[in-house]
Scaffold this motif. Sequence first.
Motif, PDB file in Angstrom:
ATOM      1  N   UNK A  32       0.838  -1.198   0.000  1.00 59.95           N
ATOM      2  CA  UNK A  32       0.000   0.000   0.000  1.00 59.95           C
ATOM      3  C   UNK A  32       0.872   1.245   0.000  1.00 59.95           C
ATOM      4  N   UNK A  33       0.392   2.292  -0.674  1.00 64.40           N
ATOM      5  CA  UNK A  33       0.934   3.641  -0.541  1.00 64.40           C
ATOM      6  C   UNK A  33      -0.051   4.382   0.360  1.00 64.40           C
ATOM      7  N   UNK A  34       0.418   4.896   1.484  1.00 62.29           N
ATOM      8  CA  UNK A  34      -0.473   5.505   2.475  1.00 62.29           C
ATOM      9  C   UNK A  34      -0.177   6.997   2.554  1.00 62.29           C
ATOM     10  N   UNK A  35      -1.203   7.808   2.330  1.00 70.95           N
ATOM     11  CA  UNK A  35      -1.051   9.259   2.357  1.00 70.95           C
ATOM     12  C   UNK A  35      -0.680   9.733   3.754  1.00 70.95           C
ATOM     13  N   UNK A  89      -3.365   3.642  -1.664  1.00 73.39           N
ATOM     14  CA  UNK A  89      -3.444   2.951  -2.951  1.00 73.39           C
ATOM     15  C   UNK A  89      -2.951   1.535  -2.710  1.00 73.39           C
ATOM     16  N   UNK A  90      -3.847   0.567  -2.880  1.00 77.78           N
ATOM     17  CA  UNK A  90      -3.540  -0.832  -2.594  1.00 77.78           C
ATOM     18  C   UNK A  90      -3.182  -1.543  -3.887  1.00 77.78           C
ATOM     19  N   UNK A 122       1.278  -7.011 -10.155  1.00 75.87           N
ATOM     20  CA  UNK A 122       0.053  -6.837  -9.373  1.00 75.87           C
ATOM     21  C   UNK A 122      -1.105  -6.604 -10.335  1.00 75.87           C
ATOM     22  N   UNK A 123      -2.142  -7.444 -10.314  1.00 81.77           N
ATOM     23  CA  UNK A 123      -3.197  -7.328 -11.321  1.00 81.77           C
ATOM     24  C   UNK A 123      -4.304  -6.340 -10.990  1.00 81.77           C
ATOM     25  N   UNK A 155      -7.848   2.274  -5.304  1.00 82.98           N
ATOM     26  CA  UNK A 155      -7.742   3.568  -4.637  1.00 82.98           C
ATOM     27  C   UNK A 155      -8.770   3.618  -3.511  1.00 82.98           C
ATOM     28  N   UNK A 156      -8.310   3.955  -2.288  1.00 81.76           N
ATOM     29  CA  UNK A 156      -9.185   3.939  -1.119  1.00 81.76           C
ATOM     30  C   UNK A 156      -9.075   5.251  -0.355  1.00 81.76           C
TER      31      UNK A 156
END
Length: 422
Positions: free
Chosen positions: A240-243, A340-341, A390-391, A395-396
Amino acid sequence: MRTESPAGVVVIVDGYSNASSLVTAFAACGFAAVHVLSSAEPRPAMIAPRAEDYREWLVCPDGDAVEETVARLAAWNPVAVVAGQEPGVPLADLLSERLGLATNGTALSAARRDKYRMIEALRAAGIRCADQFTSDDRESVVDWAERHADYPVVVKPLSSASSDNVYICHTAQQTDDAARKVLAAHSMFAERNTAVLVQSFLEGPEFCVDSVSADGHTYVTAVWAYEKTVVDGGRKIYDRDVLQDPEGPVVPELIAYVRQVLDTLGIRHGASHAEVILTERGPALVEVGARFNGAMEPEFYQRVVGVDPAALVALAYLDPAGFADRYGDGVYRRLLHAAVYEAPTTLDGVVESVEEAVVAKIGAIPTVHAVVARSAPGRRISPTVDLLSSPLRIFMAGADAESLLRDRTVVDELKDRVYRLR
C-alpha cells in the motif's frame, strides 16, 4: 488534411498510462495535444496512448529525426513539451530546449534517467545518498559488493521503474545471480539492460514525494509511505501507498530533502515523483523521475488532497506566474485518509474474462474510490513478484485509517475472483 492550431498545442512525449490526464487538463485550457513517441513502436509493458486523443502522432525513435520533428512541431505553435512517462523524459528535454519553451534542459537529462549518474550528481553536491557501483561485468559487481559494502546490497537496472528486476542480496552468490538476471533482461521500457547497478542498502521506511514545479517553484502534491510485504522467494513487493499528514513528524524533513534533489537535478518545470528512504542519518534518495507518480489518478488526488496534479502541470506551463502566486512553494492538505492498494495474486494462467460483477462489488465497498483491473482477456497473470505483476490497483479513501484497513480485508476476499482464467 491537418492544419495548424492557432491557439497552439501541448506536445506530450510518450503519453503512456496516466499521461492521458495531461490531454484532458490542457484541453480544459483550450489546447489540443500532439503526441511524440520516443521509440519506433509503443513500449509493450505500458498502457499505450490512444491515437484519437491527439491532433498528430509523430515518431522520433532514440532521438533520430530531431530536426524534422522540431520543424513539424513548430508548425503547430506549441506552448509546452511535457514528458508523459519516464522513457520520454530525455526527448521532452531536448524538444522543449530546441523549441525555446520552458525546459529542464538537456545538460542533466542523463542524470534524470540513469540511476547511477543521478546518485553521483547528488554526491557531487554533498547531498546524502547511497554508495554505488555500476558495471557490465558480473564479477566486478560481486567484487564491489564484497569489498565496499556491507550486505545486504541492492542490485537493479540502470534505468527502469515499478520495482522491475530489483533484488536485495545478502550474499555474493545472490548478487551474482541478480546481476545475471538484470543483464539477461530488458527493462519495462523494452530497453536492453547493458549494465548493472549495485548500491549499499538503505535501511529505513520508504516514502514518495510527488510535486509539480513552475520555473523552480515547487508545490508538493502528496507524500506517501510505502508499505511492503514479502512474497515467496524473499522479495519485497509494494503493498500500500499511504497518504501522510503533511505536518507529521518526518514529512517536512522529507520535503526539504526532495527540494534539494530537484534543484540539483535541474527539475524546475512539470511533475516529479521522488522515492526516498528515511535512514538513521536522514533522508536518502532511491530515485526521482521528472514525471507523474504512476498511481496518480486526478479525481482521487482532487478528493484526498484538493488538487489535480495534471491541472497543476497545465497551469505551471501556461501561467507560471499564476502558479507561483496561487501555489508558490506550498504543500498539500490531507482532506481524507487515503491509500493505494496494489493487490497481489497467486493466480497463474491466461485471463479468459474480467468478472465485472466482482469489480463492481469491490467498487461498492465504502472506502473504495476506484478499482483498476490491470490485466485483460488473453493476457497472462502470474503470481505477484513486483509492482508490474500486481493485477489490481485499488484507490481507497475514508475518514480514518482504521476504515481503510477494515475494508481492505473485504477486498482481499474478492480480489482473486476478478479474473476468470482459462
